[in-house]
Scaffold this active site. Structure first.
Site, mmCIF file in Angstrom:
data_model
loop_
_atom_site.group_PDB
_atom_site.id
_atom_site.type_symbol
_atom_site.label_atom_id
_atom_site.label_comp_id
_atom_site.label_asym_id
_atom_site.label_seq_id
_atom_site.Cartn_x
_atom_site.Cartn_y
_atom_site.Cartn_z
ATOM 1 N N LYS A 78 58.861 -4.869 -32.830
ATOM 2 C CA LYS A 78 58.186 -3.873 -31.992
ATOM 3 C C LYS A 78 58.770 -2.490 -32.283
ATOM 4 O O LYS A 78 59.986 -2.353 -32.460
ATOM 5 C CB LYS A 78 58.399 -4.245 -30.520
ATOM 6 C CG LYS A 78 57.590 -3.421 -29.523
ATOM 7 C CD LYS A 78 57.815 -3.948 -28.097
ATOM 8 C CE LYS A 78 56.962 -3.230 -27.069
ATOM 9 N NZ LYS A 78 57.167 -3.766 -25.704
ATOM 10 N N SER A 153 52.831 -4.723 -23.185
ATOM 11 C CA SER A 153 52.893 -3.673 -24.174
ATOM 12 C C SER A 153 53.182 -4.149 -25.585
ATOM 13 O O SER A 153 52.875 -3.454 -26.549
ATOM 14 C CB SER A 153 53.956 -2.654 -23.767
ATOM 15 O OG SER A 153 55.247 -3.236 -23.830
ATOM 16 N N SER A 177 55.660 -7.705 -20.697
ATOM 17 C CA SER A 177 55.207 -7.184 -21.991
ATOM 18 C C SER A 177 55.375 -8.121 -23.173
ATOM 19 O O SER A 177 54.830 -7.855 -24.242
ATOM 20 C CB SER A 177 55.908 -5.859 -22.289
ATOM 21 O OG SER A 177 55.332 -4.833 -21.520
#
Lengths: 484, 491
Positions: A78, A153, A177
């Protein structure tokens, strides 16, 4: 052999036997990313050069016979883990050219183990969002249906794993997330206990809630990644100084006699029938495996969303104060004075959702409002944690749906923040309590969209989650379904 | 010292001291904690608050705060916490200062001061000591329409030491600061240098009618870079506030910036007062827990503090409270005195009172004249000890000793040798002295007559004449003794 669906253990085995090189595997994924990323937008940055260099080094290491279980395996990370010399954007205009001069502990550990970092995945800006739509680089798209969001997310990581654009990925979870996008893309997502994995070099959203974790195509892969990420870090004072057990061992344990609590509050209104049915079938599966499923109550559940939306923005408003245009990141053109530089750099550099949360957080910390909001939220947070503690004294883990519904359409909730926030209604409590939890694929709805279930464990009992998850995945094949 | 005439008003003063701790590394990262380096050369991503970095608390800083807490008789909290104080400023890279807020490490301490105003010993309460981090520096020179930021100082550990509003005059404030500075220097937790800003003081001042108990509106005075300036600024502020009140005006609560050159202060009102710092507990640092064992271990490392040392000096060396106070005002001075006293004793001529006099009057006076501190004295303690032993032995008169002292101060050397070289040895040869006495008595027959007639006052005059004739080298005690007998012989 379908390389894009290889498990970590299988890939490592092929590399060890030299029937496949890390460079070959890395090239395979780089090519696949080139083909599919324009549509799916899973990656913000692809590091072809760095990945191939790491793959070569991994092959040499494997040739010497001193590889680790991760050596040579291409992973995605990420884009909020700082990577030395590689752009780290947090999916924000504010950092769209930021190149960290240091390495996050998570990526350092993965690199030291010999893993190959293919690139940095898309996400909601500063991890604020539940659909990946707040990304400065545009939304990632759900490989099961590109008109839909992959959740957020950690949407880009979820897409990369689900669509086979990497072997596995790392995400972060502040309010769901990792788990919510895992559920919406049909993969496995593990949020460890708060403090199990170092936060050093992980760009902060809400410090007391943020936690990194693996996003994989199986529980076994998650166990392998967790093994190399977990453990105390002297650079993170909130990381827990406790022995890291062997997670591989947890995979071989049985669920016979395991007590699983089913909290009533998670099966109330708002839950779609498809999700309810799938999760109830999963409960039947666990019963069949010998687990005891016990109904119970977590009465503080309804307070989770309001509590979270006080605490997380409060911390965020402070964490994001450093983006002032002075030392790094975006600075506006021709500021007329200091105030103007601050105001315009931040107004132009941050997106709408980030600004909304900064304002919310600033408000709840303001003098005169602090007691009514922030202090009260901390008290409720304590109650929520106590509720879990009480429940988890009676049972070994809890089973709930991960999300109330399956993947929604891009644009569907964009203009309704509260509806968007409700997407995390079943995951947020877990962060407030600091507990470990895992999302596992457990079915599909009528639109062929994946459904996830969530298992919640006691502090530092990731092993129990892995044991139960592994048993479930051996009894089912939902995790083996592929969108592509 | 200026003593304002007793007025209807009473001033109420509290001081906030920021003391930079002398730890090896900064409070939240491993960067060296030192000054004077090239701008931004002592920094890392933590200092510059880059994304994703985290603070790690320096153990040494905590130990220094514990030490200071013990020294001021404070209550040490076993559970304290850090908070974030949020505000935007270019030299505050994170946009927040990490500071102990609701739960500081030390509470409820106190210091005893000798009040110059009341001439009594007075207890000054210390509300709290909390740890926090220093900011960087903004520089506005050498660049047009912009500013530089130097982050070297960012991360320097600070203790904020907050007094109760127990001080009633600028003189008391000065005493309190001297006491506090001596303590942090004794503990070696801070170098106490106000000019360089490693020991900074803000003063909260209000006035009220004598006999009333409610507090008046206070003003905070800033930019006070010496004890003298603290005192001047307080005096100025007290007068300013009295004037306002006398004219029926209100004192406005505000921060005021002291200007030492103009000997006045001006309001900093405006942006300062608009701040809402939005304090909340620092989520990147777990609460700080210290154990009684740790406190005990730190206590074991505590040096003897000024007060205890002063008491000991008074009993062990029979010094006056005043002399003991002066000598213990700094650890170096006290150590120097003890070394001198020890050395004279080793030479068989103990006289701690003389040692105290020579150190406080001669040496400190001479150092003062050169603007030097005791650490930089050119006379090693054993040399001064030697000199004092020579006086005790009668080898040197006090007057001659002062001459040797000056030579030691400017050129250094061994006092015995200097005496030999300069022929300054005191004359103790009885025959030689009697010879001089005889000459003087012969030259002053009238005075001899007066003495013998009972006017013994002339004795002193005759001693003076004899000393003069011996060029000061005659041993005065011997002169006294021998003059007496010689006079009687003429009777």
């Amino acid at each position: 052999m379908e390389l894009s669906r290889l498990s970590l253990a299988h890939a490592a085995d092929l590399l060890r036997k030299r029937s496949l090189s890390s460079v070959e595997l890395t090239r395979f994924f780089l090519t696949r990313i080139e083909q599919k990323n324009p549509e799916l937008n899973a990656y913000i940055t692809v590091d072809e050069e760095g990945a191939l260099a790491a793959a070569q080094a991994a092959d040499a290491r494997l040739a010497r016979g001193d590889g680790t279980p991760l050596t040579g395996l291409p992973l995605a990370v990420k884009d909020l883990f700082c990577t030395h010399g590689l752009r780290t954007t947090c999916a924000s205009k504010m950092l769209h050219t930021f190149c960290p001069p240091y390495e996050s502990t998570v990526t350092r550990r993965l690199k030291e183990a010999g893993a190959v970092l293919l690139g940095k995945t898309n996400m909601d800006e500063f991890a604020m969002g539940s659909s990946n739509e707040t990304s400065f680089f545009g939304p990632a798209r759900n490989p099961w249906n590109p008109a839909r969001t992959p959740g957020g997310s950690s949407g880009g990581s979820a897409v990369a794993v689900a669509a086979g654009l990497c072997l596995a990925a790392i995400g972060t979870d502040t309010g769901g997330s990792i788990r919510q996008p895992a559920a919406m893309t049909g993969i496995t997502g593990l949020k460890p206990t708060y403090g199990r994995i170092s936060r050093f070099g992980m760009i902060a959203f809400a410090s007391s809630l943020d936690q990194a974790g693996p996003m994989t195509r199986s529980v076994a892969d998650a166990a392998l990644l967790l093994q190399s990420m977990a453990g105390h870090d002297p650079l993170d004072s909130t990381s827990i100084d406790a022995v890291v057990p062997s997670y591989a061992e947890a995979l071989t344990a049985h669920v016979q006699g395991l007590r699983i609590g089913i909290p009533a509050e998670y099966f109330a209104e708002g839950l779609t029938d498809a999700v309810r049915d799938a999760v109830e079938r999963a409960i039947t599966t666990f019963r069949a495996l010998g687990a005891q499923c016990i109904p119970l109550s977590l009465p503080s559940t309804p307070y989770a969303i309001p509590t979270y939306y006080v605490i997380a923005p409060a911390e965020a408003s402070s964490n994001l104060a450093r983006y002032d245009g002075v030392r790094f990141g975006y600075r506006c053109e021709n500021p007329k004075d200091l105030q103007d530089m601050y105001a315009r750099s931040r107004a132009e550099g941050f997106g709408a959702e980030v600004k909304r949360r900064i304002m919310l957080g600033t408000y709840v910390l303001s003098s005169g409002y602090y007691d009514a909001y922030y202090r009260k939220a901390q008290k409720v947070r304590r109650l929520i944690a106590d509720d879990f503690q009480t429940a988890l004294a009676q049972v070994d883990l809890l089973l709930t749906p991960t999300t109330p519904e399956t993947a929604f359409l891009i644009g569907e909730k964009n203009n309704d923040p509260v509806r968007m926030y409700l997407s995390d209604i079943f995951t947020i409590n877990v962060n407030l309590a600091g507990l470990p939890a895992i999302s596992l694929p457990c079915g599909f709805d009528a639109n062929s969209l994946p459904i996830g279930l969530q298992l919640i464990g006691r502090p530092l009992q990731e092993s129990t989650l892995l044991t139960a998850g592994q048993a479930f995945q051996q009894a089912t094949d939902w995790h083996l379904r592929s969108p592509v | 010292m200026k003593h304002p005439p007793p007025s209807r008003y009473e001033s109420v003063i509290g001081l906030e001291v920021h003391a930079q701790m002398r730890t090896r590394s900064k409070i939240f990262c491993g960067c060296p904690n030192q000054f004077g380096a090239v701008a931004n050369s002592q920094i890392c991503p933590v200092c510059a608050a880059f994304p994703g970095v985290l603070p790690v608390l320096n153990r040494e800083a905590v130990n220094m705060a514990i030490k200071t807490g013990l020294a001021i008789h404070g209550q040490l909290r076993l559970f304290s916490e850090f908070s974030r104080k949020n505000y935007f400023y270019p030299d505050l890279p994170a946009g927040y200062q990490i500071s102990q807020y609701e739960l500081p490490i030390v509470e409820q301490g106190h210091l005893m001061i000798d009040s110059p105003t009341d001439k009594t010993s007075k207890r000054i309460g210390i509300t709290r000591i909390h740890m926090e981090v220093d900011a960087g520096k903004s520089l506005h020179e050498g660049i047009l329409g912009a500013s530089w930021v130097d982050l070297n100082r960012t991360g320097t550990p600070l203790m904020e030491i907050v007094s109760e509003p127990d001080l009633r005059s600028s003189a008391e404030a000065g005493e309190y600061l001297k006491k506090l500075r001596a303590i942090v220097r004794y503990l070696e937790v801070c170098d106490g240098n106000m000019e360089e800003g490693s020991f900074r003081c803000d003063a909260n001042v209000s006035v009220r009618l004598r006999g009333t108990t409610t507090l008046g509106t206070r003003c905070e005075l800033k930019n006070l870079n010496s004890i003298r300036n603290v005192m001047r600024a307080i005096d100025y502020e007290v007068e300013r506030q009295i004037e306002l009140v006398e004219h029926g005006e209100q004192v406005v609560q505000e921060s005021r910036l002291w200007n030492a050159d103009l000997n006045s202060s001006r309001s900093m009102r405006g942006k300062e007062d608009a701040h809402d710092y939005r304090y909340f507990p620092e989520p990147d640092l777990p609460p700080l827990r210290i154990t009684p064992e740790r406190i005990e271990a730190v206590a074991q490392t505590m040096p003897e503090l000024p007060e205890a040392k002063s008491v000991r000096f008074q009993t062990q060396y029979q010094l006056s409270a005043y002399d003991a106070g002066v000598l213990t005002s700094s650890r170096e001075l006290a150590d120097y005195f003890e070394a001198v006293a020890q050395h004279t004793a080793d030479l068989g001529h103990p006289n701690p009172k003389a040692a105290a006099n020579w150190v406080t009057v001669e040496l400190c006076g001479r150092l003062n004249r050169d603007n030097r501190e005791i650490q930089h004295t050119p006379i090693p303690a054993h040399r001064l000890g030697q000199l004092l032993a020579m006086i005790q032995r009668g080898t040197l008169s006090g007057k001659m000793a002062k001459e040797i002292f000056e030579i030691l101060f400017t050129d250094g050397g061994d006092p015995e040798q200097i005496v030999r070289q300069q022929g300054l040895q005191q004359v103790t040869d009885q025959d030689a002295i009697v010879q001089v006495i005889e000459q003087v008595l012969d030259a002053h027959p009238e005075d001899v007559g007066l003495y013998l007639a009972g006017k013994t006052k002339v004795f002193g005059f005759l001693v003076g004449q004899i000393m003069k004739a011996s060029q000061g080298k005659a041993n005065p005690a011997l002169v006294n003794q021998l003059l007496q007998s010689q006079l009687l012989k003429r009777g």
